[in-house]
Write a protein that holds these residues in place. Sequence first.
Motif, PDB file in Angstrom:
ATOM      1  N   PRO A  16       0.674  -1.122   0.053  1.00 26.43           N
ATOM      2  CA  PRO A  16       0.093   0.072  -0.042  1.00 26.43           C
ATOM      3  C   PRO A  16       0.708   1.384  -0.024  1.00 26.43           C
ATOM      4  N   LEU A  17       0.261   2.303  -0.814  1.00 19.36           N
ATOM      5  CA  LEU A  17       0.956   3.715  -0.693  1.00 19.36           C
ATOM      6  C   LEU A  17       0.351   4.701   0.230  1.00 19.36           C
ATOM      7  N   VAL A  18       1.123   5.233   0.839  1.00 19.31           N
ATOM      8  CA  VAL A  18       0.480   6.524   1.870  1.00 19.31           C
ATOM      9  C   VAL A  18       1.032   7.734   1.369  1.00 19.31           C
ATOM     10  N   ASP A  19       0.345   8.562   0.308  1.00 17.50           N
ATOM     11  CA  ASP A  19       0.773   9.663   0.265  1.00 17.50           C
ATOM     12  C   ASP A  19       0.433  10.789   1.099  1.00 17.50           C
ATOM     13  N   MET A  20       1.402  11.459   1.949  1.00 17.56           N
ATOM     14  CA  MET A  20       1.137  12.048   3.170  1.00 17.56           C
ATOM     15  C   MET A  20       0.063  13.167   2.884  1.00 17.56           C
ATOM     16  N   ASP A  21       0.255  13.769   1.630  1.00 18.41           N
ATOM     17  CA  ASP A  21      -0.293  15.159   1.446  1.00 18.41           C
ATOM     18  C   ASP A  21      -1.822  14.894   1.478  1.00 18.41           C
ATOM     19  N   ALA A  22      -2.047  13.632   0.483  1.00 18.00           N
ATOM     20  CA  ALA A  22      -3.607  13.220  -0.029  1.00 18.00           C
ATOM     21  C   ALA A  22      -4.372  12.706   1.552  1.00 18.00           C
ATOM     22  N   GLU A  23      -3.267  12.296   2.222  1.00 15.84           N
ATOM     23  CA  GLU A  23      -3.959  11.596   3.605  1.00 15.84           C
ATOM     24  C   GLU A  23      -4.297  12.720   4.527  1.00 15.84           C
ATOM     25  N   ILE A  24      -3.603  13.853   4.357  1.00 13.06           N
ATOM     26  CA  ILE A  24      -3.812  14.871   5.315  1.00 13.06           C
ATOM     27  C   ILE A  24      -5.194  15.718   4.623  1.00 13.06           C
ATOM     28  N   GLU A  25      -5.111  15.703   3.303  1.00 17.06           N
ATOM     29  CA  GLU A  25      -6.600  16.300   2.603  1.00 17.06           C
ATOM     30  C   GLU A  25      -7.831  15.550   2.967  1.00 17.06           C
ATOM     31  N   GLN A  26      -7.484  14.315   2.876  1.00 18.47           N
ATOM     32  CA  GLN A  26      -8.676  13.399   3.153  1.00 18.47           C
ATOM     33  C   GLN A  26      -9.196  13.678   4.480  1.00 18.47           C
ATOM     34  N   GLU A  70      -8.780  16.248   6.492  1.00 21.04           N
ATOM     35  CA  GLU A  70      -9.354  17.272   6.670  1.00 21.04           C
ATOM     36  C   GLU A  70     -10.455  17.896   6.070  1.00 21.04           C
ATOM     37  N   GLN A  71     -10.897  16.976   4.916  1.00 20.99           N
ATOM     38  CA  GLN A  71     -11.768  17.265   3.887  1.00 20.99           C
ATOM     39  C   GLN A  71     -11.707  18.495   3.395  1.00 20.99           C
ATOM     40  N   ARG A  72     -10.382  19.251   3.173  1.00 22.37           N
ATOM     41  CA  ARG A  72      -9.959  20.313   2.347  1.00 22.37           C
ATOM     42  C   ARG A  72      -8.699  20.400   1.910  1.00 22.37           C
ATOM     43  N   SER A  73      -8.517  21.260   1.015  1.00 23.95           N
ATOM     44  CA  SER A  73      -7.094  21.172   0.352  1.00 23.95           C
ATOM     45  C   SER A  73      -6.012  21.727   1.231  1.00 23.95           C
ATOM     46  N   TYR A 109      -6.332  28.984   5.906  1.00 23.81           N
ATOM     47  CA  TYR A 109      -7.384  29.486   7.128  1.00 23.81           C
ATOM     48  C   TYR A 109      -6.705  29.022   8.725  1.00 23.81           C
ATOM     49  N   ASP A 110      -5.830  28.103   8.728  1.00 17.10           N
ATOM     50  CA  ASP A 110      -5.335  27.618   9.949  1.00 17.10           C
ATOM     51  C   ASP A 110      -3.792  27.842   9.991  1.00 17.10           C
ATOM     52  N   GLY A 111      -3.151  28.028   9.041  1.00 20.04           N
ATOM     53  CA  GLY A 111      -1.561  28.433   9.063  1.00 20.04           C
ATOM     54  C   GLY A 111      -0.984  27.316   9.206  1.00 20.04           C
ATOM     55  N   GLU A 112       0.333  27.611   8.947  1.00 18.07           N
ATOM     56  CA  GLU A 112       1.406  26.320   8.897  1.00 18.07           C
ATOM     57  C   GLU A 112       1.526  25.781  10.237  1.00 18.07           C
ATOM     58  N   PRO A 113       1.378  26.370  11.387  1.00 19.49           N
ATOM     59  CA  PRO A 113       1.674  25.554  12.627  1.00 19.49           C
ATOM     60  C   PRO A 113       0.444  24.497  12.739  1.00 19.49           C
ATOM     61  N   TYR A 114      -0.761  24.784  12.270  1.00 19.18           N
ATOM     62  CA  TYR A 114      -1.666  23.618  12.418  1.00 19.18           C
ATOM     63  C   TYR A 114      -1.442  22.522  11.481  1.00 19.18           C
ATOM     64  N   PHE A 115      -1.024  23.051  10.096  1.00 20.21           N
ATOM     65  CA  PHE A 115      -0.796  21.894   9.117  1.00 20.21           C
ATOM     66  C   PHE A 115       0.409  20.887   9.791  1.00 20.21           C
ATOM     67  N   ARG A 116       1.469  21.488  10.378  1.00 20.52           N
ATOM     68  CA  ARG A 116       2.416  20.640  10.816  1.00 20.52           C
ATOM     69  C   ARG A 116       1.993  19.682  12.049  1.00 20.52           C
ATOM     70  N   ARG A 152       2.238  15.904  12.165  1.00 23.13           N
ATOM     71  CA  ARG A 152       2.774  15.082  13.074  1.00 23.13           C
ATOM     72  C   ARG A 152       1.827  13.966  13.289  1.00 23.13           C
ATOM     73  N   ASP A 153       0.557  14.190  13.660  1.00 25.61           N
ATOM     74  CA  ASP A 153      -0.390  13.299  14.145  1.00 25.61           C
ATOM     75  C   ASP A 153      -0.199  12.078  13.061  1.00 25.61           C
ATOM     76  N   VAL A 154      -0.160  12.412  11.630  1.00 28.79           N
ATOM     77  CA  VAL A 154      -0.187  11.404  10.796  1.00 28.79           C
ATOM     78  C   VAL A 154       1.073  10.535  10.609  1.00 28.79           C
ATOM     79  N   VAL A 155       2.176  10.947  11.098  1.00 29.75           N
ATOM     80  CA  VAL A 155       3.417  10.364  11.298  1.00 29.75           C
ATOM     81  C   VAL A 155       3.098   9.344  12.410  1.00 29.75           C
ATOM     82  N   LYS A 156       2.881   9.941  13.379  1.00 25.26           N
ATOM     83  CA  LYS A 156       2.659   8.791  14.445  1.00 25.26           C
ATOM     84  C   LYS A 156       1.796   7.625  14.132  1.00 25.26           C
ATOM     85  N   GLU A 157       0.670   7.739  13.528  1.00 26.24           N
ATOM     86  CA  GLU A 157      -0.101   7.022  13.024  1.00 26.24           C
ATOM     87  C   GLU A 157       0.458   5.899  12.148  1.00 26.24           C
ATOM     88  N   LEU A 158       1.517   6.487  11.113  1.00 29.86           N
ATOM     89  CA  LEU A 158       1.872   5.653  10.168  1.00 29.86           C
ATOM     90  C   LEU A 158       3.031   4.941  10.733  1.00 29.86           C
TER      91      LEU A 158
END
Length: 179
Positions: free
Chosen positions: A31-41, A43-46, A53-60, A64-70
């Motif tokens: 299986p491939l996980v593309d992290m950008d696609a995973e984050i968009e999915q 958050e249900q937004r691009s 709307y939420d800035g870079e610190p929120y994105f990070r 980070r949460d996605v990394v922990k799960e992967l």
Amino acid sequence: MIVRKNIILMGFMGTGKSATGRLVAKRLDRPLVDMDAEIEQREQRSIRDIFLYDGEPYFRRVERDVVKELCERKNLVVATGGGVVINPENVRDFSRTGVVICLSAIPSVILQRVAVGTHRPLIEDGEKARKIKDLLEIRKPLYDAIPNQIDTTSLSPELTADRVIEIYEKAAGDAVGFR
Ligand code: S3P
């Protein structure tokens, strides 16, 4: 059951992480996980909207949460976002649970490759070439610290995938375990 370590592709934007990841996953039937696609999915937004709307610190934080799960999963091919190296905990966790490979390319080639796509707000406005150069300079020590490196400047995604699999198989002694 054979448990295979994850294959983690890191590197700056436009170094070929997603294209190479797709090929590696296909060839190794993982299986491939593309992290950008995973984050968009998730958050249900691009990514553009997340930054807007939420800035870079929120994105990070989401990243980070996605990394922990992967890192809880096995057998994956992961194409990370270029900024995942900013947080040393991401690199540490990925290195413990997988074989991390850093892709690189010269700035002029990066500039050509990032011409398409809207998920890179950090280099969107103003002078793209300058932004790439400045960000690369700041992050260079972080990318350089990763032991496995592939310069994709003059490599196709197919050839890059060959090199990724070679590096992974060399590390396979400790990459494959049983559970
Ligand atoms: C980023 C790279 C992007 C995306 C976001 C932030 C970065 O991913 O995660 O725009 O900080 O380098 P790609 O490396 O897939 O372009």
